[in-house]
Design a protein around this motif. Structure first.
Motif, short mmCIF file in Angstrom:
data_model
loop_
_atom_site.label_atom_id
_atom_site.label_comp_id
_atom_site.label_asym_id
_atom_site.label_seq_id
_atom_site.Cartn_x
_atom_site.Cartn_y
_atom_site.Cartn_z
N GLY A 1 7.69 -2.21 -10.33
CA GLY A 1 6.70 -1.28 -10.89
C GLY A 1 5.29 -1.83 -10.77
O GLY A 1 4.37 -1.15 -10.33
N LEU A 2 5.18 -3.10 -11.13
CA LEU A 2 3.88 -3.76 -11.08
C LEU A 2 3.34 -3.79 -9.64
O LEU A 2 2.17 -3.52 -9.38
CB LEU A 2 4.01 -5.19 -11.63
N ALA A 3 4.27 -4.11 -8.71
CA ALA A 3 3.87 -4.18 -7.30
C ALA A 3 3.38 -2.80 -6.84
O ALA A 3 2.34 -2.70 -6.18
CB ALA A 3 5.04 -4.63 -6.44
N LEU A 4 4.11 -1.76 -7.21
CA LEU A 4 3.69 -0.41 -6.84
C LEU A 4 2.32 -0.09 -7.41
O LEU A 4 1.46 0.48 -6.74
CB LEU A 4 4.71 0.61 -7.36
N TRP A 5 2.10 -0.45 -8.67
CA TRP A 5 0.82 -0.22 -9.34
C TRP A 5 -0.30 -0.92 -8.58
O TRP A 5 -1.36 -0.35 -8.34
CB TRP A 5 0.91 -0.74 -10.78
N GLU A 6 -0.01 -2.18 -8.19
CA GLU A 6 -1.02 -2.96 -7.48
C GLU A 6 -1.35 -2.32 -6.13
O GLU A 6 -2.51 -2.22 -5.75
CB GLU A 6 -0.53 -4.40 -7.27
N VAL A 7 -0.31 -1.91 -5.42
CA VAL A 7 -0.53 -1.29 -4.12
C VAL A 7 -1.35 -0.01 -4.29
O VAL A 7 -2.30 0.25 -3.56
CB VAL A 7 0.82 -0.97 -3.42
N ASN A 8 -0.99 0.76 -5.32
CA ASN A 8 -1.64 2.04 -5.54
C ASN A 8 -3.12 1.89 -5.89
O ASN A 8 -3.94 2.72 -5.53
CB ASN A 8 -0.92 2.79 -6.67
N SER A 9 -3.46 0.79 -6.59
CA SER A 9 -4.87 0.62 -6.94
C SER A 9 -5.58 -0.28 -5.94
O SER A 9 -6.73 -0.63 -6.13
CB SER A 9 -5.01 0.09 -8.36
N SER A 10 -4.91 -0.63 -4.87
CA SER A 10 -5.55 -1.49 -3.87
C SER A 10 -6.40 -0.64 -2.93
O SER A 10 -6.19 0.57 -2.82
CB SER A 10 -4.48 -2.22 -3.06
N PRO A 11 -7.34 -1.27 -2.25
CA PRO A 11 -8.18 -0.53 -1.29
C PRO A 11 -7.35 0.16 -0.23
O PRO A 11 -7.76 1.17 0.34
CB PRO A 11 -9.05 -1.62 -0.67
N PHE A 12 -6.14 -0.37 0.05
CA PHE A 12 -5.28 0.21 1.07
C PHE A 12 -5.00 1.68 0.75
O PHE A 12 -4.96 2.52 1.63
CB PHE A 12 -3.97 -0.58 1.14
#
Lengths: 228, 203
Positions: free
Chosen positions: A40-51
């Motif tokens: 979940g955390l990884a998804l959150w990070e990806v989602n808020s990343s510049p990517f």
């Protein structure tokens, strides 16, 4: 002992896990929880990343236009090019004519301005890459924000320091709502809206509350404010 | 069981699509591969008049009536109009003409020629309609600002240019005794204006 069961059923009823796997079952309970959380955390990070959010990285453009040079360097007002920002939903992209107001006389041979000259000569539009690309289901209007004391830099960041334009914020709904819920923390006097150097004063809460009342700013957090 | 898994999986996949995000419609200034000029925005058919946009008032929209520059402003010039003119002048005109209209804006420091000063006899005498026409259609190497500045704002700028011209051409006899005292008190009467002009030029 009843032995009427066939060999297949007897195999099914035998123990699958030996007692030595007991610790594993306990560990797996914790592991599953950790993995789910971590995932979940990884998804959150990806989602808020510049990517995903496209924030914080400069875009390639047909002409490497520098806001830093034109705004901080030359002192041009935002509205010299974005002429409709005070009276329409769209801030306005400058026509080639605006570029040529100066560049018909200066840097007339600069290779990087070749697309501008081509556009001027042929009448074909320059095809800029959109940096701030809101989803199609979002209604946004520049003029109301600007006229209610929301400064350009509030959303667009330090544009006067950007050699190439980038998106300074995620433009996510949670980011929009942060200000829509507490506008008093973000508004500034109307005559400072286009001031790229503006810093909120220490008594922002106080000044903000005053401006919110004076400009009749509403805390618009209904879905249909933006999704209509 | 298998059916439920497939359904959940399919729903999850649908969730990844961006159809709502990237809707098949044009936004302002979008590109289009349908039209030959590549633009989604279509130029109005010749002769089209949008509701409320019939420009019958030639003086207001062109600064000319029967080919002659209008000599009067098409609407009353109030303090608000002058303030608006000052504001718009600062945005669109100062880069070249400078804050006081001496033709010493930022562009001069970048190697461009000085535009003409507003404080020549000819321009002081020029009709408001003439100045409006220059803003609207450009003149010499100055591009047209008609598409960038709405019509009333252009007139407000003309009015403010009149203010600037007045500010640089006041005869001592026109001042009140109080103002004359003020002028005498300061050794360099035009100091504040000069300072402003310099600020415009140092960008």
């Amino acid at each position: 002992m009843y032995t009427g069961l066939g060999p297949r059923v007897r195999w099914l009823m035998s123990q699958i896990f030996s007692p030595s796997t007991n610790p594993l079952s306990k560990i797996s309970i914790v592991a599953v929880a950790l993995l789910a959380g971590g995932g979940g955390l990884a998804l959150w990070e990806v989602n808020s990343s510049p990517f995903v959010s496209r924030a914080n990285y400069p875009f390639e453009q047909p002409v490497p236009f520098s806001h830093k040079h034109h705004v901080a360097g030359l002192g041009l007002d935002c509205r010299y090019c974005h002429t409709t920002v005070e009276r329409s939903a769209f801030a306005g992209m400058p026509a080639t004519e605006t570029c040529m107001s100066c560049h018909s006389m200066i840097w007339t041979n600069a290779p990087m301005l070749e697309p501008v000259r081509q556009s001027w000569a042929t009448g074909k539009s320059l095809e800029w890459n959109r940096v701030h690309d809101l989803p199609g289901f979002v209604y946004f209007n520049h003029s109301i924000h600007v006229n209610k004391g929301v400064g350009c830099s509030e959303c667009h960041g330090p544009v006067d320091q950007m050699p190439l334009m980038y998106q300074a914020n995620t433009l996510y709904m949670t980011w929009c709502l942060e200000c829509h819920r507490n506008p008093e923390m973000r508004v500034r006097p109307r005559d400072k809206v286009f001031d790229m150097k503006y810093k909120h004063p220490e008594n922002q809460a106080e000044l903000g509350a005053k401006l919110v009342a004076e400009y009749k700013i509403q805390k618009l957090t209904d879905c249909y404010t933006c999704h209509r | 069981m298998r059916f439920i898994l497939l359904t959940v999986g399919a729903i999850a996949l649908i969730g990844c699509r961006q159809d709502m995000h990237d809707q098949p419609r044009y936004r302002l200034n979008s590109a289009s591969d349908f039209w030959s000029d590549g633009r989604a925005a279509r130029p109005a058919v010749k002769g089209t008049v949008a509701r409320g946009m019939l420009k019958t008032d030639a003086g207001l929209y062109t600064g000319k009536i029967n080919g002659r520059d209008v000599l009067e402003f098409p609407f009353p010039i109030t303090k608000e109009v002058l303030a608006r003119g000052k504001d718009r002048f600062a945005i669109y005109c100062t880069p070249c003409h400078g804050l006081t209209g001496h033709g010493d804006g930022m562009i001069v420091t970048r190697g461009l020629k000085n535009p003409p000063s507003y404080h020549s006899e000819a321009l002081r005498e020029a009709a408001p309609g003439h100045i409006f026409d220059v803003i609207t259609n450009g003149s010499g190497s100055m591009m047209s600002y008609g598409a960038r500045i709405p019509v009333k704002d252009r007139w407000a700028i003309v009015a403010y240019i009149r203010v600037l011209q007045q500010s640089q051409n006041v005869k001592l006899a026109q001042l009140t005794t109080e103002e004359v005292e003020k002028v005498k008190a300061s050794e360099r009467p035009a100091a504040p204006e000069k300072k402003a002009a310099k600020k415009g030029g140092s960008h």
